[in-house]
Design a protein around this motif. Sequence first.
Motif, short mmCIF file in Angstrom:
data_model
loop_
_atom_site.label_atom_id
_atom_site.label_comp_id
_atom_site.label_asym_id
_atom_site.label_seq_id
_atom_site.Cartn_x
_atom_site.Cartn_y
_atom_site.Cartn_z
N ILE A 116 0.87 -1.17 0.00
CA ILE A 116 0.00 0.00 0.00
C ILE A 116 0.91 1.23 0.00
CG2 ILE A 116 -1.74 1.33 1.27
CD1 ILE A 116 -2.56 -1.36 2.60
N ALA A 117 0.77 2.09 -1.00
CA ALA A 117 1.49 3.36 -1.01
C ALA A 117 0.71 4.33 -0.12
CB ALA A 117 1.62 3.91 -2.42
N TYR A 118 1.36 4.78 0.93
CA TYR A 118 0.70 5.62 1.92
C TYR A 118 1.12 7.07 1.75
CZ TYR A 118 -0.77 7.28 6.57
OH TYR A 118 -1.35 7.97 7.61
N SER A 123 5.77 5.73 -8.04
CA SER A 123 5.61 5.74 -9.49
C SER A 123 6.25 4.53 -10.16
CB SER A 123 6.21 7.03 -10.07
OG SER A 123 7.57 7.16 -9.71
N SER A 124 5.81 4.29 -11.39
CA SER A 124 6.48 3.38 -12.34
C SER A 124 6.39 1.90 -12.00
CB SER A 124 7.96 3.76 -12.51
OG SER A 124 8.06 5.11 -12.90
N ILE A 125 5.46 1.50 -11.14
CA ILE A 125 5.28 0.07 -10.85
C ILE A 125 3.87 -0.14 -10.34
CG2 ILE A 125 6.10 0.20 -8.44
CD1 ILE A 125 7.52 -2.54 -9.02
N GLU A 126 3.34 -1.33 -10.57
CA GLU A 126 1.98 -1.64 -10.13
C GLU A 126 2.00 -2.20 -8.71
OE1 GLU A 126 -1.97 -3.97 -11.91
OE2 GLU A 126 0.00 -4.19 -12.86
N TYR A 127 1.01 -1.87 -7.92
CA TYR A 127 0.85 -2.40 -6.57
C TYR A 127 -0.61 -2.31 -6.16
CZ TYR A 127 1.74 2.61 -5.98
OH TYR A 127 1.73 3.96 -6.12
N GLU A 128 -0.91 -2.69 -4.92
CA GLU A 128 -2.31 -2.94 -4.55
C GLU A 128 -3.16 -1.68 -4.34
OE1 GLU A 128 -0.72 -6.64 -4.83
OE2 GLU A 128 0.18 -4.95 -3.76
N TYR A 129 -2.66 -0.72 -3.55
CA TYR A 129 -3.47 0.45 -3.21
C TYR A 129 -2.62 1.70 -3.03
CZ TYR A 129 -7.34 -2.72 -1.91
OH TYR A 129 -8.34 -3.67 -1.90
N TYR A 130 -3.28 2.83 -3.18
CA TYR A 130 -2.72 4.14 -2.84
C TYR A 130 -3.76 4.86 -1.98
CZ TYR A 130 -1.45 9.09 -3.70
OH TYR A 130 -1.14 10.42 -3.57
N VAL A 131 -3.32 5.31 -0.80
CA VAL A 131 -4.21 6.03 0.11
C VAL A 131 -3.60 7.39 0.42
CG1 VAL A 131 -5.44 6.02 2.32
CG2 VAL A 131 -4.95 3.85 1.15
N GLU A 284 -7.13 -0.60 7.69
CA GLU A 284 -8.19 -1.52 7.26
C GLU A 284 -7.77 -2.32 6.04
OE1 GLU A 284 -11.59 0.91 6.54
OE2 GLU A 284 -11.80 1.52 8.63
N LEU A 285 -7.17 -1.64 5.07
CA LEU A 285 -6.73 -2.32 3.85
C LEU A 285 -5.60 -3.30 4.14
CD1 LEU A 285 -6.72 0.74 1.41
CD2 LEU A 285 -8.39 -1.14 1.46
N ALA A 286 -4.69 -2.91 5.02
CA ALA A 286 -3.57 -3.79 5.36
C ALA A 286 -4.06 -5.07 6.02
CB ALA A 286 -2.58 -3.06 6.28
N LYS A 294 -9.38 -8.22 -0.85
CA LYS A 294 -9.00 -7.02 -1.60
C LYS A 294 -10.24 -6.16 -1.83
CE LYS A 294 -5.98 -5.29 -5.22
NZ LYS A 294 -5.14 -5.59 -6.39
N PRO A 295 -10.54 -5.26 -0.87
CA PRO A 295 -11.72 -4.40 -1.00
C PRO A 295 -11.66 -3.51 -2.24
CG PRO A 295 -10.82 -4.32 1.23
CD PRO A 295 -9.81 -5.03 0.38
N ALA A 296 -12.83 -3.16 -2.76
CA ALA A 296 -12.89 -2.29 -3.93
C ALA A 296 -12.50 -0.86 -3.55
CB ALA A 296 -14.31 -2.31 -4.51
#
Length: 353
Positions: A116-118, A123-131, A284-286, A294-296
Amino acid sequence: MTTALLAAAGCGSGSDSGSGSGKEAADAPTIALFLPESKTTRYEAFDRPLFEAKVKALCATCKLLYNNADQDAGKQQQQVEAALAQGVDVMVLDAVDASAAASLVNQAKQKKIPVIAYDRLISSIEYEYYVSFNNVRVGEAQGQALLDALNAKGTTDKGKIVMINGAPTDPSSADYKTGAHNVLDGKVQIGREFDTPDWSPDKAQQQMEQAITALGRDNIVGVLSANDGMAGGAIAAMKRAGYTTVPPITGQDAELAAVQRILTGEQYMTIYLDIRSEAEKSAELAVALSKGEKPAATTTVNNGKADIPAFLLDPIAVTADKVKDTIVKDGFYKASEICTGAVAAACAKAGIQ
């Protein structure tokens, strides 16, 4: 084991906590939180304790691993690599250098550890979430508040403003800058503009001193500062230069000293970020990811590589007349914390008790 790993990696600010015993403890997921620095008071005073409390409320047996990088990208790399070697289950990463952090996310992906990017978009890579917060709106709110203050004083066309932006390694800084320019361009003259390494108040003070020398003290009618710490540095520079009244200056983070400055009239406004919502949503996401869920997300943000599922919160612009109904009402600070010494009279005037 955690202590040994962190010591070996040279990571001076880490902690590990958990509950449970026997097989339950062994099977409990470990959630790692990495914060970027401590110069900005929010991280240790709010983000960390709020995140940890929410994780514990949702998952009593979860173990927590925490590190602060002290604005050192190399140190953060060591901290993340130590955590990956230990075998964490989820990483929540507020990157010191959001571009360089892609390699850390890649290491996590290779081990199938969700990230999760907090607060800062990696940048430049895919991952699960950004908050995070809607950062362009933050800059727009700062710019609009400054413009409103200049219009109220009748000084919009009487001089120039100075812009003190955040760290160039933080992509949020570019968003704040974009938002501010969206509002200010064509309406005020920008006399000097700076990007400030490490969000450093000391460097902001030096930049403001340069601007005063270049533009002249009487020709500066306002300052767009991207956060409160740098606003404090700019105000110190103006006081040293002999300003009896500081021109309107913006901020962000609702630091205690800044809230006090706003009430006493030294700083015009701050951006109040609901850090509780940001920290708790990330927790919550973690926890959900640690359970294989994996919540929407509510939106997506493109980071140059992929559309990252995201949760973006709205900023709140706070001037002296709004402190009571936002920062105090929400319990971000108690009145007793704000209304000390010379600030007491200003609190009484604002109805804060």
